[in-house]
Design a protein around this motif. Sequence first.
Motif, mmCIF file in Angstrom:
data_model
loop_
_atom_site.group_PDB
_atom_site.id
_atom_site.type_symbol
_atom_site.label_atom_id
_atom_site.label_comp_id
_atom_site.label_asym_id
_atom_site.label_seq_id
_atom_site.Cartn_x
_atom_site.Cartn_y
_atom_site.Cartn_z
ATOM 1 N N VAL A 40 -8.518 -5.784 -12.122
ATOM 2 C CA VAL A 40 -7.515 -4.854 -11.583
ATOM 3 C C VAL A 40 -6.578 -4.301 -12.658
ATOM 4 C CG1 VAL A 40 -7.550 -5.892 -9.283
ATOM 5 C CG2 VAL A 40 -5.914 -6.732 -10.983
ATOM 6 N N SER A 43 -6.550 -0.514 -12.816
ATOM 7 C CA SER A 43 -5.853 0.025 -11.645
ATOM 8 C C SER A 43 -4.353 -0.172 -11.781
ATOM 9 C CB SER A 43 -6.359 -0.648 -10.367
ATOM 10 O OG SER A 43 -7.711 -0.348 -10.137
ATOM 11 N N PHE A 47 -2.084 3.065 -11.766
ATOM 12 C CA PHE A 47 -1.200 3.121 -10.589
ATOM 13 C C PHE A 47 0.257 3.201 -11.037
ATOM 14 C CE2 PHE A 47 1.401 1.122 -7.318
ATOM 15 C CZ PHE A 47 0.983 1.795 -6.168
ATOM 16 N N SER A 107 -9.625 10.848 1.008
ATOM 17 C CA SER A 107 -10.486 9.862 0.345
ATOM 18 C C SER A 107 -11.316 10.492 -0.773
ATOM 19 C CB SER A 107 -11.409 9.201 1.382
ATOM 20 O OG SER A 107 -12.264 10.165 1.978
ATOM 21 N N ASN A 123 -3.783 9.289 -2.499
ATOM 22 C CA ASN A 123 -4.905 8.625 -3.150
ATOM 23 C C ASN A 123 -4.587 8.586 -4.633
ATOM 24 O OD1 ASN A 123 -7.310 7.764 -4.281
ATOM 25 N ND2 ASN A 123 -8.577 8.885 -2.847
ATOM 26 N N THR A 125 -5.395 6.539 -8.155
ATOM 27 C CA THR A 125 -6.321 5.630 -8.861
ATOM 28 C C THR A 125 -7.198 4.853 -7.886
ATOM 29 O OG1 THR A 125 -4.733 3.797 -8.957
ATOM 30 C CG2 THR A 125 -4.683 5.387 -10.762
ATOM 31 N N GLN A 127 -6.616 4.035 -4.847
ATOM 32 C CA GLN A 127 -5.881 3.327 -3.790
ATOM 33 C C GLN A 127 -5.394 4.354 -2.773
ATOM 34 O OE1 GLN A 127 -5.764 -0.021 -3.795
ATOM 35 N NE2 GLN A 127 -6.844 -0.053 -5.753
ATOM 36 N N THR A 128 -5.932 4.283 -1.556
ATOM 37 C CA THR A 128 -5.615 5.250 -0.504
ATOM 38 C C THR A 128 -4.783 4.603 0.588
ATOM 39 O OG1 THR A 128 -7.680 6.431 -0.921
ATOM 40 C CG2 THR A 128 -6.580 6.872 1.173
ATOM 41 N N GLN A 129 -3.690 5.263 0.951
ATOM 42 C CA GLN A 129 -2.829 4.782 2.026
ATOM 43 C C GLN A 129 -2.337 5.986 2.828
ATOM 44 O OE1 GLN A 129 -2.069 1.710 3.010
ATOM 45 N NE2 GLN A 129 -3.129 0.635 1.370
ATOM 46 N N SER A 164 3.908 -3.813 -5.178
ATOM 47 C CA SER A 164 2.660 -3.106 -4.896
ATOM 48 C C SER A 164 1.503 -3.695 -5.687
ATOM 49 C CB SER A 164 2.811 -1.617 -5.224
ATOM 50 O OG SER A 164 3.828 -1.023 -4.454
ATOM 51 N N ILE A 168 -1.975 -5.446 -4.348
ATOM 52 C CA ILE A 168 -3.290 -5.009 -4.809
ATOM 53 C C ILE A 168 -4.082 -6.186 -5.375
ATOM 54 C CG2 ILE A 168 -4.497 -3.609 -6.544
ATOM 55 C CD1 ILE A 168 -2.230 -1.564 -6.276
ATOM 56 N N SER A 172 -7.520 -7.747 -3.856
ATOM 57 C CA SER A 172 -8.702 -7.752 -4.722
ATOM 58 C C SER A 172 -9.270 -9.156 -4.873
ATOM 59 C CB SER A 172 -8.340 -7.194 -6.105
ATOM 60 O OG SER A 172 -7.875 -5.860 -6.011
#
Length: 257
Positions: A40, A43, A47, A107, A123, A125, A127-129, A164, A168, A172
């Motif tokens: 990670v 990311s 992020f 996405s 969206n 890197t 990571q979608t929310q 955050s 993550i 993961s």
Amino acid sequence: MNILKQLFVSLYSPKDIAAFRKQGIGKTILYVFFLTLLSVLPSFYYFSTSITTGLGAIQNTIESEVPSFTIEHGELNMERNTPITLNNRDMTIIFDSTDTLDQADVSRSENTIYFLKNEFAYNITGQTQSFPYSMLGDTTVTRDDLLSLIHSLDSILPLVIPISLTVIYLMSAAMKFIEITVLALFGLALRNLTGKTIHYSQLFRLAAYSVTLPTIFFIIMDSLRTIVPNGFIIHWFVAIMMLMLAIKEIPSNKNNG
């Protein structure tokens, strides 16, 4: 053998992976957490940098280019009847009060923030929310309110980003343990095919180290921001092959464990 050496030999040596089946489960679990942390890191970097630079870009862009709008009763309303796309450095911001875009568009995007008809989504890197405006209740949000909120968020980023990143990482790690558990189940079939006497707990240890090679490969690809076609299939194929080779290295007798 220390954890770094275990990582190194797991990249190429099924024989060493086979030997790890005898170690304590605690050491294996620690290895999985360590491998997850490595996976990670790209990311984490993208992020953090995207959030830090993105907030400033959003604030400047909204101040100079976004017309007045309101978010009221769970909906975004704007003066314009067409979506607005704003590009600022590595960040794209889209306002769409027409309900033209949806989660499928989110996405497919990268480093993009959406103010959709009924929800806010991003969206970043990979990571979608999304968050529906209905969460605001009866509160009305205007352009000036959003600018004030962004300014407030900027001041609490030193707190928000670590939280955050922790979320993550934990998610993961959970996915990595699930992956290893499923791979160990594949190991049961491979065990039967090879006629080896191996307990499931040993297969779990073997699986934990067998995922090292594909995990490190995709860490490198993520660091280079390179998309690998059919990455999911490649990851599982390499992991299964490493597990099969490790199982073949185990002596064929009842006293191998």
